[in-house]
Design a protein around this motif. Structure first.
Motif, mmCIF file in Angstrom:
data_model
loop_
_atom_site.group_PDB
_atom_site.id
_atom_site.type_symbol
_atom_site.label_atom_id
_atom_site.label_comp_id
_atom_site.label_asym_id
_atom_site.label_seq_id
_atom_site.Cartn_x
_atom_site.Cartn_y
_atom_site.Cartn_z
ATOM 1 N N GLY A 227 -1.254 -0.799 5.139
ATOM 2 C CA GLY A 227 -0.328 -1.563 4.313
ATOM 3 C C GLY A 227 -1.042 -2.263 3.173
ATOM 4 O O GLY A 227 -0.548 -2.295 2.041
ATOM 5 N N LEU A 228 -2.218 -2.821 3.460
ATOM 6 C CA LEU A 228 -3.007 -3.472 2.415
ATOM 7 C C LEU A 228 -3.371 -2.478 1.314
ATOM 8 O O LEU A 228 -3.215 -2.756 0.121
ATOM 9 C CB LEU A 228 -4.268 -4.079 3.024
ATOM 10 C CG LEU A 228 -5.267 -4.708 2.048
ATOM 11 C CD1 LEU A 228 -4.637 -5.898 1.335
ATOM 12 C CD2 LEU A 228 -6.537 -5.143 2.791
ATOM 13 N N ILE A 229 -3.840 -1.308 1.715
ATOM 14 C CA ILE A 229 -4.238 -0.295 0.732
ATOM 15 C C ILE A 229 -3.019 0.190 -0.055
ATOM 16 O O ILE A 229 -3.063 0.315 -1.287
ATOM 17 C CB ILE A 229 -4.935 0.884 1.429
ATOM 18 C CG1 ILE A 229 -6.260 0.415 2.045
ATOM 19 C CG2 ILE A 229 -5.188 2.024 0.449
ATOM 20 C CD1 ILE A 229 -6.886 1.431 2.972
ATOM 21 N N GLY A 230 -1.921 0.462 0.639
ATOM 22 C CA GLY A 230 -0.724 0.952 -0.038
ATOM 23 C C GLY A 230 -0.175 -0.040 -1.046
ATOM 24 O O GLY A 230 0.225 0.341 -2.155
ATOM 25 N N CYS A 231 -0.158 -1.319 -0.687
ATOM 26 C CA CYS A 231 0.329 -2.339 -1.616
ATOM 27 C C CYS A 231 -0.623 -2.490 -2.794
ATOM 28 O O CYS A 231 -0.191 -2.691 -3.936
ATOM 29 C CB CYS A 231 0.501 -3.662 -0.890
ATOM 30 S SG CYS A 231 1.802 -3.653 0.368
ATOM 31 N N GLY A 232 -1.921 -2.389 -2.523
ATOM 32 C CA GLY A 232 -2.889 -2.447 -3.605
ATOM 33 C C GLY A 232 -2.729 -1.287 -4.576
ATOM 34 O O GLY A 232 -2.799 -1.459 -5.798
ATOM 35 N N MET A 233 -2.481 -0.096 -4.045
ATOM 36 C CA MET A 233 -2.276 1.070 -4.901
ATOM 37 C C MET A 233 -0.976 0.943 -5.699
ATOM 38 O O MET A 233 -0.890 1.434 -6.829
ATOM 39 C CB MET A 233 -2.277 2.338 -4.072
ATOM 40 C CG MET A 233 -3.633 2.666 -3.452
ATOM 41 S SD MET A 233 -4.888 3.092 -4.674
ATOM 42 C CE MET A 233 -4.477 4.804 -4.984
ATOM 43 N N SER A 234 0.024 0.288 -5.140
ATOM 44 C CA SER A 234 1.257 0.049 -5.884
ATOM 45 C C SER A 234 0.997 -0.829 -7.104
ATOM 46 O O SER A 234 1.506 -0.574 -8.201
ATOM 47 C CB SER A 234 2.309 -0.613 -4.989
ATOM 48 O OG SER A 234 2.727 0.260 -3.972
ATOM 49 N N GLY A 235 0.204 -1.877 -6.908
ATOM 50 C CA GLY A 235 -0.156 -2.718 -8.041
ATOM 51 C C GLY A 235 -0.970 -1.957 -9.071
ATOM 52 O O GLY A 235 -0.762 -2.097 -10.286
#
Length: 256
Positions: A227-235
């Motif tokens: 989730g951390l990585i996915g949200c970071g990639m969204s940003g």
């Protein structure tokens, strides 16, 4: 009632078989519109009995609308090559087809669940995803957007089906970065005239706001490290799209 599975593809050999296997015994027609695959996609489709057409790619929305218009079934199921049905959705669609003359909605929403970097995730960028993907013929159309296209009913009403569309959009972080690069190229060309202040906001602040919203408000932290990585990639996606728009506005250094 006949069902057509409708797909667009480009070099989708790594995922296409799983998608096609998930509709075995369900789809009367598989219609695949390809834009120039060189990796065995067309061979996989033909072995599965698909009807294949070629069309040069000019945007996701227009490509999918063209495919929709070529299908012959009374009901049309629109999937991407990296998506597949779970057994509950399969059963729900089969029941619908068996009772297709009964009053029913003209389209159906299905929940989409994403497999991201080896883990099923439900929050952050993928919170509450529901997609209109099953529609009666001539009752819906794809919007013409070059990316982030949506299928919309043009008449009638939509209902909900039990079960899920399962989705594996990326094989790895490298694959995700390659997709983001391709998608943001399309968006930067589409949005080249975005006002400068909006572009500067998109480069400097929006990536952080998107990350915090998806990680905290949309509960991305509940999906752990993925989730951390996915949200970071969204940003990062928002940073990259506006960075490319900003670069398109710059005058080359060697220009007179």
């Amino acid at each position: 009632m006949r069902l057509s599975l409708v797909l667009i593809t480009l070099n989708a050999a790594s995922s296409l078989s799983r998608c096609l296997e998930s509709v075995e015994g369900l789809a009367d027609e598989i219609l695949l519109v390809d834009s120039g695959s060189t990796d065995g996609t067309l061979e996989i489709a033909r072995v599965a009995g698909a009807r294949t057409l070629h069309r040069d790619f000019d945007g996701y929305g227009s490509q999918k609308q063209f495919a929709l218009e070529q299908a012959r079934g009374e009901w049309l199921l629109c999937l991407d090559a990296d998506e597949w049905l779970d057994p509950i959705a399969w059963d729900g669609i089969r029941h619908l087809l068996a009772h297709g003359d009964d009053p029913s909605p003209d389209g159906f929403w299905l929940r989409r669940v994403t497999l991201y970097l080896g883990r099923w995730v439900n929050y952050g960028p993928w919170l509450g995803e529901r997609k209109l993907r099953l529609v009666r013929r001539n009752r819906a159309r794809w919007d013409a957007d070059c990316i982030h296209e949506s299928l919309r009913l043009i008449r009638g009403r939509a209902g909900h089906l039990d079960g899920c569309i399962l989705h594996r959009p990326y094989d790895s972080l490298s694959h995700q970065l390659a997709k983001l690069d391709r998608y943001t190229d399309l968006i930067a060309a589409r949005d080249a005239d975005t006002p400068l202040l909006r572009v500067l906001f998109g480069v400097s602040l929006e990536p952080w706001l998107v990350f915090l919203h998806r990680y905290l408000v949309q509960l991305g932290f509940l999906d752990g490290s993925k989730g951390l990585i996915g949200c970071g990639m969204s940003g990062f996606y928002f940073f990259l799209r506006y960075a490319k728009i900003l670069l398109r506005r710059q005058v080359p250094a060697d220009s007179p």
